[in-house]
Design a protein around this motif. Structure first.
Motif, PDB file in Angstrom:
ATOM      1  N   VAL A   1       0.745  -1.290   0.023  1.00  0.00           N
ATOM      2  CA  VAL A   1      -0.025   0.041   0.081  1.00  0.00           C
ATOM      3  C   VAL A   1       0.903   1.240   0.024  1.00  0.00           C
ATOM      4  O   VAL A   1       1.872   1.375   0.526  1.00  0.00           O
ATOM      5  N   GLN A   2       0.407   2.292  -0.845  1.00  0.00           N
ATOM      6  CA  GLN A   2       1.247   3.499  -0.830  1.00  0.00           C
ATOM      7  C   GLN A   2       0.211   4.414  -0.132  1.00  0.00           C
ATOM      8  O   GLN A   2      -0.957   4.731  -0.475  1.00  0.00           O
ATOM      9  N   HIS A   3       0.826   5.157   0.875  1.00  0.00           N
ATOM     10  CA  HIS A   3      -0.019   6.003   1.583  1.00  0.00           C
ATOM     11  C   HIS A   3       0.777   7.309   1.293  1.00  0.00           C
ATOM     12  O   HIS A   3       1.661   7.702   1.435  1.00  0.00           O
ATOM     13  N   VAL A   4      -0.468   8.241   1.077  1.00  0.00           N
ATOM     14  CA  VAL A   4       0.225   9.976   0.707  1.00  0.00           C
ATOM     15  C   VAL A   4      -0.639  10.687   1.702  1.00  0.00           C
ATOM     16  O   VAL A   4      -1.789  10.698   1.930  1.00  0.00           O
ATOM     17  N   ASP A   5       0.279  11.871   2.140  1.00  0.00           N
ATOM     18  CA  ASP A   5      -0.381  12.869   3.178  1.00  0.00           C
ATOM     19  C   ASP A   5       0.150  14.312   2.426  1.00  0.00           C
ATOM     20  O   ASP A   5       1.221  14.393   2.479  1.00  0.00           O
ATOM     21  N   VAL A   6      -1.077  14.917   1.934  1.00  0.00           N
ATOM     22  CA  VAL A   6      -0.729  16.370   1.500  1.00  0.00           C
ATOM     23  C   VAL A   6      -1.074  17.150   2.476  1.00  0.00           C
ATOM     24  O   VAL A   6      -2.276  17.221   3.091  1.00  0.00           O
TER      25      VAL A   6
ATOM     26  N   PHE B   1      -3.835  20.182   3.147  1.00  0.00           N
ATOM     27  CA  PHE B   1      -5.047  19.857   3.627  1.00  0.00           C
ATOM     28  C   PHE B   1      -5.242  18.888   4.797  1.00  0.00           C
ATOM     29  O   PHE B   1      -4.543  18.068   4.930  1.00  0.00           O
ATOM     30  N   SER B   2      -6.288  19.092   5.744  1.00  0.00           N
ATOM     31  CA  SER B   2      -6.332  18.229   6.771  1.00  0.00           C
ATOM     32  C   SER B   2      -7.006  16.822   6.129  1.00  0.00           C
ATOM     33  O   SER B   2      -6.799  15.898   6.851  1.00  0.00           O
ATOM     34  N   ASN B   3      -7.926  16.878   5.233  1.00  0.00           N
ATOM     35  CA  ASN B   3      -8.384  15.454   4.577  1.00  0.00           C
ATOM     36  C   ASN B   3      -7.629  15.171   3.222  1.00  0.00           C
ATOM     37  O   ASN B   3      -8.107  14.375   2.485  1.00  0.00           O
ATOM     38  N   GLY B   4      -6.221  15.411   3.250  1.00  0.00           N
ATOM     39  CA  GLY B   4      -5.362  15.309   2.161  1.00  0.00           C
ATOM     40  C   GLY B   4      -4.760  13.905   2.282  1.00  0.00           C
ATOM     41  O   GLY B   4      -3.466  13.692   1.856  1.00  0.00           O
ATOM     42  N   LYS B   5      -5.280  13.142   2.861  1.00  0.00           N
ATOM     43  CA  LYS B   5      -4.542  11.725   3.018  1.00  0.00           C
ATOM     44  C   LYS B   5      -5.319  10.540   2.121  1.00  0.00           C
ATOM     45  O   LYS B   5      -6.618  10.567   2.331  1.00  0.00           O
ATOM     46  N   PHE B   6      -4.577   9.585   1.428  1.00  0.00           N
ATOM     47  CA  PHE B   6      -5.194   8.612   0.487  1.00  0.00           C
ATOM     48  C   PHE B   6      -4.239   7.722   0.382  1.00  0.00           C
ATOM     49  O   PHE B   6      -3.100   7.852   0.563  1.00  0.00           O
ATOM     50  N   LYS B   7      -4.657   6.500   0.215  1.00  0.00           N
ATOM     51  CA  LYS B   7      -3.933   5.381  -0.021  1.00  0.00           C
ATOM     52  C   LYS B   7      -4.258   4.584  -1.434  1.00  0.00           C
ATOM     53  O   LYS B   7      -5.488   4.369  -1.679  1.00  0.00           O
ATOM     54  N   ASN B   8      -3.388   3.844  -2.023  1.00  0.00           N
ATOM     55  CA  ASN B   8      -3.609   3.019  -3.119  1.00  0.00           C
ATOM     56  C   ASN B   8      -2.979   1.741  -2.863  1.00  0.00           C
ATOM     57  O   ASN B   8      -1.830   1.718  -2.353  1.00  0.00           O
ATOM     58  N   VAL B   9      -3.444   0.771  -3.562  1.00  0.00           N
ATOM     59  CA  VAL B   9      -2.715  -0.752  -3.464  1.00  0.00           C
ATOM     60  C   VAL B   9      -1.853  -0.750  -4.948  1.00  0.00           C
ATOM     61  O   VAL B   9      -2.390  -0.745  -6.028  1.00  0.00           O
ATOM     62  N   VAL B  10      -0.652  -0.935  -4.640  1.00  0.00           N
ATOM     63  CA  VAL B  10       0.374  -0.753  -5.777  1.00  0.00           C
ATOM     64  C   VAL B  10       0.941  -2.187  -5.955  1.00  0.00           C
ATOM     65  O   VAL B  10       1.667  -2.570  -7.040  1.00  0.00           O
ATOM     66  N   ALA B  11       0.728  -3.298  -5.247  1.00  0.00           N
ATOM     67  CA  ALA B  11       0.847  -4.622  -5.524  1.00  0.00           C
ATOM     68  C   ALA B  11       0.070  -5.488  -4.722  1.00  0.00           C
ATOM     69  O   ALA B  11      -0.236  -5.115  -3.479  1.00  0.00           O
ATOM     70  N   SER B  12      -0.456  -6.696  -5.208  1.00  0.00           N
ATOM     71  CA  SER B  12      -1.170  -7.460  -4.228  1.00  0.00           C
ATOM     72  C   SER B  12      -1.277  -8.861  -4.672  1.00  0.00           C
ATOM     73  O   SER B  12      -0.672  -9.254  -5.922  1.00  0.00           O
TER      74      SER B  12
END
Length: 464
Positions: A303-308, A311-322
């Motif tokens: 999982v890749q976790h990104v924190d911008v 923004f207080s709600n600028g956190k999102f994640k993506n599955v980059v391998a499974s």
């Protein structure tokens, strides 16, 4: 070729950069000549001219590496036309552009981007109170070759400059790159805060990158060396003298409502805490079913976790391998599963924004995943322009039954780009080309600049 060339010639291979028609020149080691003349080496130089060809910028690298002591300084040479500049000055600055929205959604003058100056200096004429600095071999070679109208400069970038990260939305987007990007600007003006004229200014894209120290190359498997591994029982490593993070280990167990139903134990290991781009991540998993339930399958995700930070709600994640495996499953009561799952993080279809490496204005179609970007542990992540990127492996064991549930563990790791010398070019791909100090680019595009430097002066090294 002039005297500094030692009478030898090197082959040139051009590399086209899709961003703004920019071209770099890579020149191999020159051949030895008979007699006492020294061996000649050449270095890669990035050259960019203003549209009116009155200001030309030369830099050795467009990557500024973040190190423990701070960000690398930008060193280069500027060539000016004094008859055109006259009583004015030439200023240089490194500018950070933070774009946090799609360009095609900007309406009624609303802009989804901010700019900040990370470095500013007077390039021409040299400031009378500037501290004298030692020139690099490349700067000395450029000054000898370009003549009296060339001036060396060094711009010190603030240590608060965040690494370059490009954000790509899930929906198709072809506008200006979103995220943090940098560029070097050289312009003619009377004051540093004066708006520059386009025809007398130069803009060249840069990147601020975090890289693994060169001493980690063998541990990262770049040289084909054997990699450290955990023991049969999954003990965590203790690192080594080079300061490389040890292996990662995590363990969890799930107890059920009735004590008589027993419990399920899940362990996972990574042999290292740092991996290079393109490497396989071998995740070793051990499941011990000491319950009356059944383990139906095992899921292993990267999982890749990104924190911008803006923004207080600028956190999102993506599955980059499974990897979803039913091999060895269902795992019946009293059974044990021990298996290694190889995973390679790559960019794929995502439902959220994904963080990629900055492509210096080129298309993001071929860009790889962004390297790990971490802030200082003592800071509260109050840098509003920063985009922090982290990775972890999630191992999940799915239970059977109406109320079976799942058991999961997380293994954080760092994905980095090894700090390495410039790649050697194949001799068969090189094409000889005569070099001239009078070459100038038309229309403000970069052209190849081949700068021979004598080995005795410390030249021939590849700058990163």
């Amino acid at each position: 070729m002039d005297k500094s060339g030692g009478g030898s010639s090197g082959g040139v291979q051009r590399k086209e950069d899709a961003g703004g028609g920019r071209v770099a020149a890579s020149v191999g080691e020159g051949s030895k000549t008979s007699g006492p003349e020294p061996t000649v080496n050449s270095q890669r130089v990035f050259k960019k001219s203003s549209p009116n060809n009155k200001v030309t910028l030369y830099v050795s690298s467009r990557d500024l590496v973040v190190r423990e002591e701070g960000v690398d300084s930008l060193q280069g040479v500027v060539l000016v036309d004094p008859d055109y500049v006259q009583d004015r000055k030439v200023y240089g600055q490194v500018t950070l552009t933070f774009r946090y929205g799609r360009e095609d959604e900007e309406v009624m003058g609303l802009k989804f981007c901010n700019e900040a100056i990370m470095a500013l200096g007077q390039l021409y004429p040299p400031h009378p109170h500037a501290t004298p600095r030692t020139l690099t071999p490349l700067q000395e070679a450029l000054l000898r070759r370009l003549g009296a109208n060339a001036y060396a400069f060094t711009l010190h970038v603030t240590p608060l400059a965040p690494p370059s990260v490009q954000l790509v939305p899930a929906k198709e987007y072809n506008g200006a790159p979103i995220g943090t990007s940098y560029e070097m600007r050289a312009y003619v003006a009377d004051r540093p805060d004066e708006k520059p004229h386009r025809r007398s200014s130069v803009r060249m894209g840069l990147r601020v990158v975090q890289r693994a120290p060169r001493r980690w190359r063998k541990v990262l498997g770049v040289d084909g060396a054997l990699l450290p591994s955990v023991g049969e029982n999954g003990e965590q490593g203790e690192g080594n003298a080079e300061g490389v993070p040890p292996g990662i280990h995590s363990k969890a167990e799930k107890a059920f409502l009735l004590r008589s139903e027993g419990r399920v134990e899940l362990e996972a290991w990574l042999d290292r805490g740092v991996f290079a781009h393109g490497e396989n991540i071998n995740v070793r998993v051990a499941v011990r079913n000491r319950s009356s339930r059944t383990v139906r399958r095992i899921k292993v995700l990267v999982v890749q976790h990104v924190d911008v930070c803006m923004f207080s709600n600028g956190k999102f994640k993506n599955v980059v391998a499974s990897e979803r495996s039913s091999e060895g499953c269902p795992l019946h009561p009293g059974a044990t599963l021990l298996k290694t799952y190889p995973l390679r993080p790559t960019r794929g279809a995502t439902k959220n924004w994904i963080a990629l490496q900055d492509t210096l204005g080129a298309t993001a179609a071929g860009a790889c995943l962004a390297s790990t970007v971490e802030g200082d542990e003592d800071e509260d992540r109050n840098n509003v322009f920063a985009i922090y990127v982290s990775y972890y492996v999630k191992v999940k064991a799915v239970m059977g039954g109406a109320m079976g549930g799942a058991l999961a563990v997380k293994l954080p790791f760092s994905l980095v780009q090894p700090e390495d010398d410039d790649e050697d070019e194949d001799d068969e791909d090189r094409q000889p080309e005569p070099s001239s100090s009078e070459d100038k680019a038309a229309g403000g595009t970069e052209t190849p600049a081949v700068v021979p430097t004598e080995e005795g002066d410390g030249g021939g090294t590849s700058l990163t």
